[in-house]
Design a protein around this motif. Structure first.
Motif, PDB file in Angstrom:
ATOM      1  N   MET A   1       0.847  -1.190   0.000  1.00 41.78           N
ATOM      2  CA  MET A   1       0.000   0.000   0.000  1.00 41.78           C
ATOM      3  C   MET A   1       0.885   1.244   0.000  1.00 41.78           C
ATOM      4  N   TYR A   2       0.495   2.248  -0.796  1.00 39.46           N
ATOM      5  CA  TYR A   2       1.198   3.525  -0.737  1.00 39.46           C
ATOM      6  C   TYR A   2       0.200   4.660  -0.932  1.00 39.46           C
ATOM      7  N   PHE A   3       0.649   5.874  -0.654  1.00 42.04           N
ATOM      8  CA  PHE A   3      -0.264   7.003  -0.686  1.00 42.04           C
ATOM      9  C   PHE A   3       0.447   8.259  -1.164  1.00 42.04           C
ATOM     10  N   ASN A   4      -0.344   9.190  -1.631  1.00 43.54           N
ATOM     11  CA  ASN A   4       0.143  10.524  -1.971  1.00 43.54           C
ATOM     12  C   ASN A   4      -0.795  11.536  -1.332  1.00 43.54           C
ATOM     13  N   ILE A   5      -0.310  12.212  -0.288  1.00 45.98           N
ATOM     14  CA  ILE A   5      -1.074  13.318   0.300  1.00 45.98           C
ATOM     15  C   ILE A   5      -0.802  14.528  -0.591  1.00 45.98           C
ATOM     16  N   ILE A   6      -1.708  14.790  -1.498  1.00 42.63           N
ATOM     17  CA  ILE A   6      -1.520  15.847  -2.497  1.00 42.63           C
ATOM     18  C   ILE A   6      -1.496  17.217  -1.843  1.00 42.63           C
ATOM     19  N   ALA A   7      -2.398  17.424  -0.898  1.00 42.42           N
ATOM     20  CA  ALA A   7      -2.488  18.699  -0.187  1.00 42.42           C
ATOM     21  C   ALA A   7      -3.104  18.454   1.172  1.00 42.42           C
ATOM     22  N   SER A   8      -2.582  19.171   2.185  1.00 43.05           N
ATOM     23  CA  SER A   8      -3.093  18.989   3.539  1.00 43.05           C
ATOM     24  C   SER A   8      -3.027  20.313   4.281  1.00 43.05           C
ATOM     25  N   GLY A   9      -4.188  20.838   4.629  1.00 43.77           N
ATOM     26  CA  GLY A   9      -4.247  22.116   5.329  1.00 43.77           C
ATOM     27  C   GLY A   9      -5.544  22.841   5.057  1.00 43.77           C
ATOM     28  N   SER A  10      -5.690  24.012   5.623  1.00 41.54           N
ATOM     29  CA  SER A  10      -6.953  24.746   5.543  1.00 41.54           C
ATOM     30  C   SER A  10      -7.269  25.286   4.151  1.00 41.54           C
ATOM     31  N   LYS A  11      -6.285  25.273   3.241  1.00 46.22           N
ATOM     32  CA  LYS A  11      -6.518  25.743   1.868  1.00 46.22           C
ATOM     33  C   LYS A  11      -7.042  24.642   0.954  1.00 46.22           C
ATOM     34  N   GLY A  12      -6.961  23.388   1.413  1.00 46.96           N
ATOM     35  CA  GLY A  12      -7.441  22.290   0.587  1.00 46.96           C
ATOM     36  C   GLY A  12      -6.797  20.972   0.960  1.00 46.96           C
ATOM     37  N   ASN A  13      -7.563  19.890   0.808  1.00 41.01           N
ATOM     38  CA  ASN A  13      -7.090  18.565   1.203  1.00 41.01           C
ATOM     39  C   ASN A  13      -7.458  17.518   0.153  1.00 41.01           C
ATOM     40  N   ALA A  14      -6.524  16.620  -0.109  1.00 42.91           N
ATOM     41  CA  ALA A  14      -6.773  15.497  -1.017  1.00 42.91           C
ATOM     42  C   ALA A  14      -5.677  14.467  -0.812  1.00 42.91           C
ATOM     43  N   THR A  15      -6.069  13.196  -0.665  1.00 41.26           N
ATOM     44  CA  THR A  15      -5.118  12.119  -0.443  1.00 41.26           C
ATOM     45  C   THR A  15      -5.493  10.916  -1.294  1.00 41.26           C
ATOM     46  N   LEU A  16      -4.525  10.399  -2.032  1.00 41.80           N
ATOM     47  CA  LEU A  16      -4.692   9.191  -2.834  1.00 41.80           C
ATOM     48  C   LEU A  16      -4.081   8.006  -2.097  1.00 41.80           C
ATOM     49  N   ILE A  17      -4.776   6.871  -2.119  1.00 39.09           N
ATOM     50  CA  ILE A  17      -4.259   5.648  -1.500  1.00 39.09           C
ATOM     51  C   ILE A  17      -4.369   4.520  -2.519  1.00 39.09           C
ATOM     52  N   LYS A  18      -3.256   3.830  -2.724  1.00 42.01           N
ATOM     53  CA  LYS A  18      -3.188   2.780  -3.755  1.00 42.01           C
ATOM     54  C   LYS A  18      -2.811   1.454  -3.117  1.00 42.01           C
ATOM     55  N   GLU A  19      -3.542   0.411  -3.485  1.00 40.45           N
ATOM     56  CA  GLU A  19      -3.227  -0.954  -3.048  1.00 40.45           C
ATOM     57  C   GLU A  19      -3.493  -1.890  -4.224  1.00 40.45           C
ATOM     58  N   LYS A  20      -2.442  -2.483  -4.745  1.00 39.57           N
ATOM     59  CA  LYS A  20      -2.542  -3.370  -5.908  1.00 39.57           C
ATOM     60  C   LYS A  20      -3.271  -2.649  -7.040  1.00 39.57           C
ATOM     61  N   ASN A  21      -4.448  -3.154  -7.433  1.00 39.89           N
ATOM     62  CA  ASN A  21      -5.177  -2.564  -8.552  1.00 39.89           C
ATOM     63  C   ASN A  21      -6.288  -1.618  -8.103  1.00 39.89           C
TER      64      ASN A  21
ATOM     65  N   ILE B   1       8.821   9.616  10.712  1.00 37.84           N
ATOM     66  CA  ILE B   1       7.838  10.657  11.033  1.00 37.84           C
ATOM     67  C   ILE B   1       8.126  11.896  10.195  1.00 37.84           C
ATOM     68  N   VAL B   2       7.145  12.281   9.372  1.00 33.25           N
ATOM     69  CA  VAL B   2       7.306  13.419   8.465  1.00 33.25           C
ATOM     70  C   VAL B   2       6.062  14.301   8.551  1.00 33.25           C
ATOM     71  N   THR B   3       6.149  15.490   7.972  1.00 33.01           N
ATOM     72  CA  THR B   3       4.983  16.377   7.911  1.00 33.01           C
ATOM     73  C   THR B   3       4.444  16.438   6.489  1.00 33.01           C
ATOM     74  N   ALA B   4       3.134  16.557   6.378  1.00 31.73           N
ATOM     75  CA  ALA B   4       2.497  16.799   5.083  1.00 31.73           C
ATOM     76  C   ALA B   4       2.499  18.298   4.807  1.00 31.73           C
ATOM     77  N   TRP B   5       2.249  18.649   3.566  1.00 32.27           N
ATOM     78  CA  TRP B   5       2.359  20.030   3.127  1.00 32.27           C
ATOM     79  C   TRP B   5       1.083  20.505   2.452  1.00 32.27           C
ATOM     80  N   GLN B   6       0.898  21.811   2.455  1.00 31.34           N
ATOM     81  CA  GLN B   6      -0.268  22.388   1.795  1.00 31.34           C
ATOM     82  C   GLN B   6      -0.106  22.429   0.282  1.00 31.34           C
ATOM     83  N   TYR B   7       1.101  22.701  -0.197  1.00 31.06           N
ATOM     84  CA  TYR B   7       1.274  22.963  -1.620  1.00 31.06           C
ATOM     85  C   TYR B   7       2.199  21.987  -2.337  1.00 31.06           C
ATOM     86  N   GLN B   8       2.550  20.872  -1.700  1.00 35.47           N
ATOM     87  CA  GLN B   8       3.343  19.868  -2.387  1.00 35.47           C
ATOM     88  C   GLN B   8       2.994  18.487  -1.859  1.00 35.47           C
ATOM     89  N   SER B   9       3.242  17.486  -2.680  1.00 39.69           N
ATOM     90  CA  SER B   9       2.873  16.124  -2.344  1.00 39.69           C
ATOM     91  C   SER B   9       3.764  15.533  -1.266  1.00 39.69           C
TER      92      SER B   9
END
Length: 249
Positions: free
Chosen positions: A1-21, A233-241
């Motif tokens: 399983m892997y993911f891409n937190i595209i944006a995280s914060g008060s300006k907008g949020n979107a997260t993709l999660i992928k597992e196999k197909n 342990i990392v931080t997510a960002w508002q304007y980068q993946s």
């Protein structure tokens, strides 16, 4: 399983999660261009998204829903307008290779929730926009492989900010947002040795900083005698993946 937190914060949020197909999207509070760019970073397209899930009805989580035409939309009752599949708390549904379960959070929104995303071998917990984590949810989200959790603000920075006292009270309330220390305390009571990565999400641009959040987390981990450096342990960002999990390029 892997993911891409595209944006995280008060300006907008979107997260993709992928597992196999299987590819799902959690929240769509960004532009179509931003979503497309996020998909491209993990070699996916809009057509590859199997289903979209929504945590709550605030605009920074749903304002881009109009770009998801012909997609299966899932949310708790009252979260979206129009046609969507209504979820029930603590009731899992299957989307191809993964199981998704909505769990209770506490926010000033209609029926807010977080999600547990599970495959046969891994478990991802996604909890943001909550003033606290209810006990019923804590019992369900323990021992994740990946933990994406809100670490919204530093209390001192919030109180020194120019925000109104009403807004400060809202953020600090049980219907607001988790501060760095509270998020870290929850994490210490959720994770075990199998946790591969923790992402601090929904950081306030005005009342938090990545280095401040990380320092606070390390202090809490030291207090609990947990080796901070053992976990990615990392931080997510508002304007980068932020790409994580067992990413397959």
């Amino acid at each position: 399983m892997y993911f891409n937190i595209i944006a995280s914060g008060s300006k907008g949020n979107a997260t993709l999660i992928k597992e196999k197909n299987t590819l799902i999207l959690i929240d769509m509070g960004v532009s179509l261009t931003t979503l497309t760019q996020g998909l491209k970073k993990i070699n996916q397209t809009l057509d590859d998204i199997d289903a979209c899930f929504f945590t709550h009805d605030h605009s920074d989580h749903i304002k881009g829903v109009q770009y998801l035409k012909n997609k299966k939309l899932y949310a708790l009752k009252g979260t979206l307008k129009g046609i969507y599949h209504e979820l029930k708390l603590n009731t899992p549904i299957q989307i191809k290779d993964i199981t998704i379960t909505p769990v209770l959070t506490s926010h000033d929104a209609i029926n807010p929730c977080g999600f547990i995303v599970e495959s046969l071998q891994e478990k991802l917990v996604y909890i943001t926009d909550t003033g606290y984590i209810p006990e019923s949810t804590l019992n369900l989200i323990k021992h994740p492989t990946y933990l994406i959790i809100e670490s919204n603000h530093d209390v001192s920075m919030l109180m020194k900010s120019n925000r109104s006292m009403d807004l400060k009270r809202r953020i600090l309330s049980d219907l607001g947002h988790l501060c760095n220390e509270d998020a870290a305390i929850y994490a210490c009571n959720i994770i075990n040795e199998q946790c591969k990565q923790i992402v601090l999400a929904h950081l306030s641009e005005e009342c938090n900083q990545p280095q401040v959040a990380i320092k606070s987390w390390k202090t809490i981990f030291d207090y609990y005698h947990i080796d901070f450096d053992k976990f990615n342990i990392v931080t997510a960002w508002q304007y980068q993946s932020t790409i994580g999990g067992q990413y397959e390029n």
